[in-house]
Design an enzyme around this catalytic site. Structure first.
Site, PDB file in Angstrom:
ATOM      1  N   ARG A 147       0.848  -1.209   0.000  1.00 34.38           N
ATOM      2  CA  ARG A 147       0.000   0.000   0.000  1.00 34.38           C
ATOM      3  C   ARG A 147       0.875   1.248   0.000  1.00 34.38           C
ATOM      4  NH1 ARG A 147      -1.487   2.127   4.482  1.00 34.38           N
ATOM      5  NH2 ARG A 147      -2.033   0.214   5.580  1.00 34.38           N
TER       6      ARG A 147
ATOM      7  N   TYR B  56     -16.875  15.754 -16.190  1.00 36.77           N
ATOM      8  CA  TYR B  56     -17.245  14.348 -16.110  1.00 36.77           C
ATOM      9  C   TYR B  56     -18.365  14.196 -15.074  1.00 36.77           C
ATOM     10  CZ  TYR B  56     -16.710   9.351 -15.248  1.00 36.77           C
ATOM     11  OH  TYR B  56     -16.939   8.011 -15.103  1.00 36.77           O
TER      12      TYR B  56
ATOM     13  N   ASP C 166      -8.027  17.977 -15.124  1.00 36.98           N
ATOM     14  CA  ASP C 166      -8.258  16.585 -15.502  1.00 36.98           C
ATOM     15  C   ASP C 166      -7.898  16.464 -16.990  1.00 36.98           C
ATOM     16  OD1 ASP C 166      -9.394  14.186 -16.410  1.00 36.98           O
ATOM     17  OD2 ASP C 166     -11.066  14.299 -14.992  1.00 36.98           O
TER      18      ASP C 166
ATOM     19  N   LYS D 204      -8.889   5.153 -19.275  1.00 33.71           N
ATOM     20  CA  LYS D 204      -9.214   5.592 -20.626  1.00 33.71           C
ATOM     21  C   LYS D 204      -8.002   5.430 -21.554  1.00 33.71           C
ATOM     22  CE  LYS D 204     -12.962   6.517 -18.397  1.00 33.71           C
ATOM     23  NZ  LYS D 204     -13.213   7.807 -17.799  1.00 33.71           N
TER      24      LYS D 204
HETATM   25  C1  LIG Z   1     -13.686   8.312 -16.667  1.00 39.41           C
HETATM   26  C2  LIG Z   1     -13.329   9.672 -16.239  1.00 39.41           C
HETATM   27  C3  LIG Z   1     -13.122   9.961 -14.886  1.00 39.41           C
HETATM   28  C4  LIG Z   1     -13.319   8.933 -13.795  1.00 39.41           C
HETATM   29  O1  LIG Z   1     -12.384   7.906 -13.874  1.00 39.41           O
HETATM   30  P1  LIG Z   1     -12.662   6.420 -13.329  1.00 39.41           P
HETATM   31  O2  LIG Z   1     -11.398   5.714 -13.639  1.00 39.41           O
HETATM   32  O3  LIG Z   1     -13.867   5.891 -14.028  1.00 39.41           O
HETATM   33  O4  LIG Z   1     -12.935   6.538 -11.853  1.00 39.41           O
HETATM   34  C5  LIG Z   1     -12.761  11.256 -14.564  1.00 39.41           C
HETATM   35  N1  LIG Z   1     -12.621  12.213 -15.503  1.00 39.41           N
HETATM   36  C6  LIG Z   1     -12.815  11.966 -16.808  1.00 39.41           C
HETATM   37  C7  LIG Z   1     -12.644  13.067 -17.792  1.00 39.41           C
HETATM   38  C8  LIG Z   1     -13.180  10.692 -17.229  1.00 39.41           C
HETATM   39  O5  LIG Z   1     -13.387  10.457 -18.524  1.00 39.41           O
END
Ligand SMILES: *Cc1c(COP(=O)(O)O)cnc(C)c1O
Length: 405
Positions: free
Chosen positions: A60, A113, A186, A211
């Site tokens: 961890r 998101y 992000d 992603k």
């Molecule tokens: C998918 C996504 C998230 C969240 O990520 P997870 O891995 O599903 O928790 C946050 N921001 C954006 C722009 C995303 O496409």
């Protein structure tokens, strides 16, 4: 980063692998939860629990496979420190907890998101009493106007999900800097291959590695990257001790592998997305196409300036409302109807009923997420097959909303 991005993407953080054990070219997946140590350290403290590469104590706190992916993601984003989390959501939660205290205020882009927006409204505002102002950050002045003395964090996405709106990171970074506010971006949609917010002045970058970074729709993960030592210390404490929401060794391996092909995949995603965006734009049944690579995108110039490519996600609107949307989806064979994005396979989804169903309808209207909107994550298949499928969908729409006599 001395070498080119594509070279670092293949090997940064893994270089030592060949010197160890059997001479592996690829870093092994270190599954051990604990690591034997040579002796006790009478001066050990909480801060001393994560000795870093080469010396490990407990997974961890730090794990060799996770450590490698953290180093690589930091290098690709141009930051000193990387932290890998169990999901993009948990990475964003850690970013917020690292920067915001009770009584503080957050300014966020109003087109975020869906899950992040829900976290901000339900958890920050709803449960922790932290005020959040959502603003149209396409206009930097709107961000500036929303700042208060107690503002601690500005949270942006660019391009946004699902409407591919952009914001000027450099301009907003200057505003954040003047006000002494942390700026987090992000960067999931662009990936570090097409955009590096830290270079543009952001303090902190978040990624959903689920992603494009992993890129194969088979791993859930997230990351935070920063060049700020104090912020890094706070994030590390939250990641390892305060929250414990770390990326597993197996997922760390998958993301390490995924990043090796990121440049090639992103180039193909973009090439295919542009072909589809251009075709959709010229069709009578399509009322709008949202893709920063189109000269008709209202922020195309900003995209050219701020990004080195336009990415693989687009959205568009059909005439004929929900009926047309359902007909289009029925006509498709190559695109799976599924949430998520950034994998090698093409996906399509309906934000109003899927990813953004938690956003109240009035707010969806205000942002511009209509029932006629579809979002496409364009994969790396051959563009001809994707185009043919889009044609099938559009033909289905014309025969449904204007049945042949
Ligand atoms: C998918 C996504 C998230 C969240 O990520 P997870 O891995 O599903 O928790 C946050 N921001 C954006 C722009 C995303 O496409």
């Amino acid at each position: 980063m001395g070498r080119k991005f594509d070279t670092e993407a293949v090997s940064f953080g893994e270089e030592g692998a060949t010197e160890r054990d059997a001479g592996d070219v690829v870093l092994p997946i270190h599954v051990s939860s604990t690591f034997a140590t040579d002796g006790i350290d009478p001066d050990a403290s909480l801060e001393g629990l994560d000795p870093g590469a080469g010396e490990f104590l407990y997974t961890r706190l730090s794990n060799p496979t996770r450590h490698a992916v953290e180093e690589r993601l930091a290098a690709l984003e141009g930051g000193e420190h990387g932290f890998a989390f169990a999901s993009g959501t948990s990475a964003i939660a850690a970013a917020v907890l690292a920067t915001v205290r009770p009584g503080d205020h957050v300014v966020a882009f109003d087109d975020l998101y869906g899950g992040t927006r829900a976290m901000f409204t339900e958890v920050l505002a709803g449960r922790l009493g932290i005020d959040v102002s959502f603003v149209d950050a396409r206009n930097p002045a709107a961000v500036e106007d929303a700042l208060r003395p107690e503002t601690a964090l500005i949270w942006l996405e660019t391009p946004t999900n699902p409407l591919l709106k952009l914001c000027d990171v450099e301009a907003i970074a200057a505003i954040a800097d003047d006000a002494g506010v942390t700026l987090g971006v992000d960067n999931t949609f662009a990936s570090p291959y097409f955009q590096r917010p830290l270079d543009l002045g952001a303090d902190l970058v978040a990624q959903s590695t689920t992603k494009f970074l992993n890129g194969h729709s088979d791993s859930l993960g997230g990351a935070l990257i920063t060049g700020d030592d104090d912020l890094a210390e706070e994030i590390e404490f939250l990641q390892t001790v305060g929250l414990g929401n770390v990326l597993s060794p197996f997922d760390a391996f998958l993301v390490l592998r995924g990043t090796k092909t990121l440049p090639m995949r992103m180039d193909r995603h973009e090439e295919n997305a542009l072909v589809l965006a251009q075709r959709l734009e010229e069709h009578d049944l399509v009322t709008a196409v949202h893709y920063p690579g189109l000269p008709s995108h209202p922020q195309h110039d900003l995209a050219r300036r701020q990004m080195s490519g336009f990415g693989g996600v687009l959205s568009f609107e059909l005439t004929g409302g929900l009926e047309a949307v359902e007909a289009f989806l029925d006509g498709l064979a190559e695109f799976s109807l599924a949430v998520s994005l950034g994998g090698v396979e093409s996906l399509i989804e309906h934000p109003a009923s899927m990813t953004h169903s938690t956003v109240p309808p009035e707010e969806r209207d205000a942002i511009g997420i209509s029932d006629s909107l579809l979002r496409v994550s364009v994969g790396v298949e051959h563009a001809d097959d994707l185009l043919a499928d889009v044609e099938r969908g559009l033909e289905r729409v014309s025969s449904t909303i204007e049945p042949p006599a």
